[in-house]
Design an enzyme around this catalytic site. Structure first.
Site, PDB file in Angstrom:
ATOM      1  N   THR A 128      25.829 -52.574 -70.443  1.00 40.77           N
ATOM      2  CA  THR A 128      27.025 -53.297 -70.900  1.00 40.77           C
ATOM      3  C   THR A 128      26.879 -54.801 -70.727  1.00 40.77           C
ATOM      4  O   THR A 128      27.216 -55.589 -71.621  1.00 40.77           O
ATOM      5  CB  THR A 128      28.286 -52.882 -70.108  1.00 40.77           C
ATOM      6  OG1 THR A 128      28.379 -51.469 -70.068  1.00 40.77           O
ATOM      7  CG2 THR A 128      29.546 -53.455 -70.738  1.00 40.77           C
ATOM      8  N   HIS A 171      31.918 -43.166 -70.722  1.00 40.52           N
ATOM      9  CA  HIS A 171      30.706 -43.528 -69.971  1.00 40.52           C
ATOM     10  C   HIS A 171      30.118 -42.266 -69.360  1.00 40.52           C
ATOM     11  O   HIS A 171      30.855 -41.373 -68.948  1.00 40.52           O
ATOM     12  CB  HIS A 171      31.073 -44.542 -68.875  1.00 40.52           C
ATOM     13  CG  HIS A 171      29.884 -45.187 -68.232  1.00 40.52           C
ATOM     14  ND1 HIS A 171      29.039 -44.512 -67.378  1.00 40.52           N
ATOM     15  CD2 HIS A 171      29.406 -46.444 -68.330  1.00 40.52           C
ATOM     16  CE1 HIS A 171      28.084 -45.336 -66.985  1.00 40.52           C
ATOM     17  NE2 HIS A 171      28.278 -46.514 -67.547  1.00 40.52           N
ATOM     18  N   ASP A 207      28.467 -50.960 -77.212  1.00 37.89           N
ATOM     19  CA  ASP A 207      27.563 -51.768 -76.383  1.00 37.89           C
ATOM     20  C   ASP A 207      26.127 -51.268 -76.333  1.00 37.89           C
ATOM     21  O   ASP A 207      25.196 -52.062 -76.302  1.00 37.89           O
ATOM     22  CB  ASP A 207      28.139 -51.973 -74.963  1.00 37.89           C
ATOM     23  CG  ASP A 207      28.399 -50.683 -74.204  1.00 37.89           C
ATOM     24  OD1 ASP A 207      28.331 -49.593 -74.811  1.00 37.89           O
ATOM     25  OD2 ASP A 207      28.684 -50.768 -72.984  1.00 37.89           O
ATOM     26  N   HIS A 208      25.943 -49.944 -76.325  1.00 35.29           N
ATOM     27  CA  HIS A 208      24.586 -49.367 -76.220  1.00 35.29           C
ATOM     28  C   HIS A 208      24.706 -47.877 -76.454  1.00 35.29           C
ATOM     29  O   HIS A 208      25.814 -47.355 -76.600  1.00 35.29           O
ATOM     30  CB  HIS A 208      23.971 -49.667 -74.847  1.00 35.29           C
ATOM     31  CG  HIS A 208      24.889 -49.321 -73.709  1.00 35.29           C
ATOM     32  ND1 HIS A 208      25.184 -48.024 -73.341  1.00 35.29           N
ATOM     33  CD2 HIS A 208      25.651 -50.101 -72.903  1.00 35.29           C
ATOM     34  CE1 HIS A 208      26.043 -48.022 -72.347  1.00 35.29           C
ATOM     35  NE2 HIS A 208      26.365 -49.280 -72.062  1.00 35.29           N
ATOM     36  N   GLU A 232      32.704 -48.700 -75.094  1.00 39.20           N
ATOM     37  CA  GLU A 232      31.697 -48.184 -74.181  1.00 39.20           C
ATOM     38  C   GLU A 232      30.908 -47.012 -74.791  1.00 39.20           C
ATOM     39  O   GLU A 232      31.494 -46.032 -75.247  1.00 39.20           O
ATOM     40  CB  GLU A 232      32.363 -47.758 -72.861  1.00 39.20           C
ATOM     41  CG  GLU A 232      31.428 -47.165 -71.821  1.00 39.20           C
ATOM     42  CD  GLU A 232      30.291 -48.091 -71.416  1.00 39.20           C
ATOM     43  OE1 GLU A 232      30.546 -49.294 -71.191  1.00 39.20           O
ATOM     44  OE2 GLU A 232      29.147 -47.620 -71.323  1.00 39.20           O
TER      45      GLU A 232
HETATM   46  C1  GP9 Z   1      30.905 -50.898 -65.632  1.00 42.53           C
HETATM   47  C2  GP9 Z   1      30.728 -50.787 -67.099  1.00 42.53           C
HETATM   48  C3  GP9 Z   1      29.746 -49.726 -67.468  1.00 42.53           C
HETATM   49  O1  GP9 Z   1      31.651 -51.987 -65.242  1.00 42.53           O
HETATM   50  O2  GP9 Z   1      30.382 -52.003 -67.645  1.00 42.53           O
HETATM   51  O3  GP9 Z   1      28.474 -50.108 -67.153  1.00 42.53           O
HETATM   52  P1  GP9 Z   1      27.189 -49.648 -67.950  1.00 42.53           P
HETATM   53  O4  GP9 Z   1      26.525 -48.601 -67.105  1.00 42.53           O
HETATM   54  O5  GP9 Z   1      27.568 -49.082 -69.261  1.00 42.53           O
HETATM   55  O6  GP9 Z   1      26.382 -50.873 -68.063  1.00 42.53           O
HETATM   56 MN    MN Z   2      28.205 -49.672 -71.135  1.00 45.57          MN
END
Ligand code: GP9
Ligand code: MN
Length: 418
Positions: free
Chosen positions: A82, A197, A256-257, A38
């Protein structure tokens, strides 16, 4: 209409390359574990913050004999964050410009990596300690033929085991491995971490390094949550070994980003000790990509320029599954023929020589603007590629594609010449 599929298919076939023979099937029959890291950006890897190491375990993997670490790998996500990264991973299609494809096109026909592995005898699942409907995952996972979703209901969150958005990554890693011990093998299990996050909060006991000292609390805390995420991956590896699952698995991990948006440029420039220009911002979209193959023995750091669109073809070749008939916009990162050209969802792009951002063409070596001519040929290709991918999704065109023999099936109102 369906003629767009004919065009998109022609484009994909014209750009298709031969996957690496050397890496083909190297992980055939093994369990496949894919971990979404994440918000982890590459600037945190092999770096320090005020003398403290941010990701010691992941750093050790970059020097590990069983790991290939891609240092020039970019995320290609849009508003779906994500979920967009999951979409890229499963389908090697671009996410949409206008919203999360997980919400807008969850009823479409897809040819996901999970489905393909399922057809090859794998049990498939996703593990993520969040509500199943978040990002519409429960619906989309069905469309992508993922057998099972271990959502928040599958996890036991004890006292002190939740922070920020929910379950902490360390107990999550532990319980995910417990679930794996019960899965039918070989399995494809995808783990989505959560602690790193925004807004990057932690309990005191989980702060393994200090905060940073910029004017951005977000960036200051980001180093600590990244450090915690790193620790959870170490636990994951330990537990896999303890449960005897490690040797017969392959572990792929990707960021992921971005975690730090351009709102924190001032703080970022303090950390990087340089001005954050459009060029720098584009380069900051690098996310880590690790391919860890126990027993491989020839690990190295790979400087190939690639992106999330390449994950599916790369992984499938390692698993020994032929994707030559699939509609994919990425290609195998290990192939000699892989093209170093990454298109961001917003139209920016990167090659081995240039970065195109803010409508300016930058020379990668000097980080300075250069002749527009050097970017010009790619501007159109970037646009075309995003358009074809988008038309496939908007028209739900994979309905008209026979995955098994790689042929277009009957498309209403279109005469097929094959
Ligand atoms: C929530 C997780 C985080 O289930 O995937 O979400 P994001 O904000 O990073 O897309
Ligand atoms: Mn994410």
């Amino acid at each position: 209409d369906g003629s767009e599929l004919v065009e998109a298919n022609n484009y994909v076939r014209a750009n298709q390359i031969e996957p690496s023979k050397e890496m083909e099937g190297i992980a055939e029959g093994r369990n496949l574990i894919v971990v979404t890291l994440e918000s982890l950006q590459s600037f945190a890897i092999n770096s320090e913050m005020n003398g403290q190491t941010i990701t010691p375990f992941l750093n050790s993997l970059t020097e590990d004999e069983d790991t290939i670490y891609f240092e020039n790998f970019y995320h290609q996500t849009g508003l779906g964050k994500t979920s967009d990264s999951e979409f890229l991973l499963e389908n090697s299609l671009y996410p949409l410009s206008g919203g999360a494809v997980f919400f807008t096109h969850s009823g479409n026909t897809f040819n996901s990596m999970a489905e393909s592995l399922g057809n090859n005898g794998y049990s498939t699942n996703v593990q993520h300690a969040n509500t199943k409907s978040f990002w519409n995952r429960d619906i989309m996972y069905e469309s992508m033929n993922i057998d099972k979703f271990y959502d928040i209901e599958s996890f036991e969150i004890g006292e002190g085991e939740a922070v920020n958005w929910g379950m902490k990554d360390i107990p999550f890693a532990e319980q995910s491995v417990e679930h794996m011990t019960e899965m039918q093998q070989p399995f494809y299990s995808r783990l989505l971490t959560l602690t790193n996050h925004h807004p990057f909060t932690l309990d005191e006991e989980d702060k393994l390094i200090d905060e940073y000292d910029s004017n951005s609390g977000t960036l200051n805390r980001y180093f600590q949550t990244s450090r915690y995420l790193d620790e959870s991956i170490k636990v994951l590896f330990e537990d896999l070994k303890e449960q005897g699952l490690y040797e017969n698995s392959i572990i792929v991990m990707y960021g992921d980003h971005y975690g730090i948006s351009e709102n924190h440029n001032e703080a970022m420039s303090q950390y990087l000790d340089e001005e954050v220009t459009d060029f720098t911002s584009a380069e900051l979209q690098k996310v880590p990509f690790f391919v860890h193959i126990p027993g491989y023995g020839e690990g190295y750091v790979d400087d190939e320029v690639g992106g999330q669109i390449d994950m599916r073809p790369t992984i499938m070749n390692l698993m020994g599954i032929d994707t030559s008939k699939d509609i994919q916009f990425g290609s195998d990162l290990f192939s000699e023929e892989h093209e170093e050209f990454v298109v961001f969802r917003d139209g920016r792009f990167v090659t081995d020589e240039v970065v195109y951002a803010g409508n300016v063409c930058y020379d990668k070596d000097t980080s300075e603007p250069t002749e527009q001519d050097l970017c010009a040929p790619y501007i159109e290709q970037a646009f075309t590629e995003l358009e074809y991918s988008e038309s496939i999704i908007n028209g739900d065109l994979l309905r008209f594609y026979d995955e098994e023999d790689g042929q277009l099936t009957t498309i209403p109102d279109v005469e097929l010449k094959q």
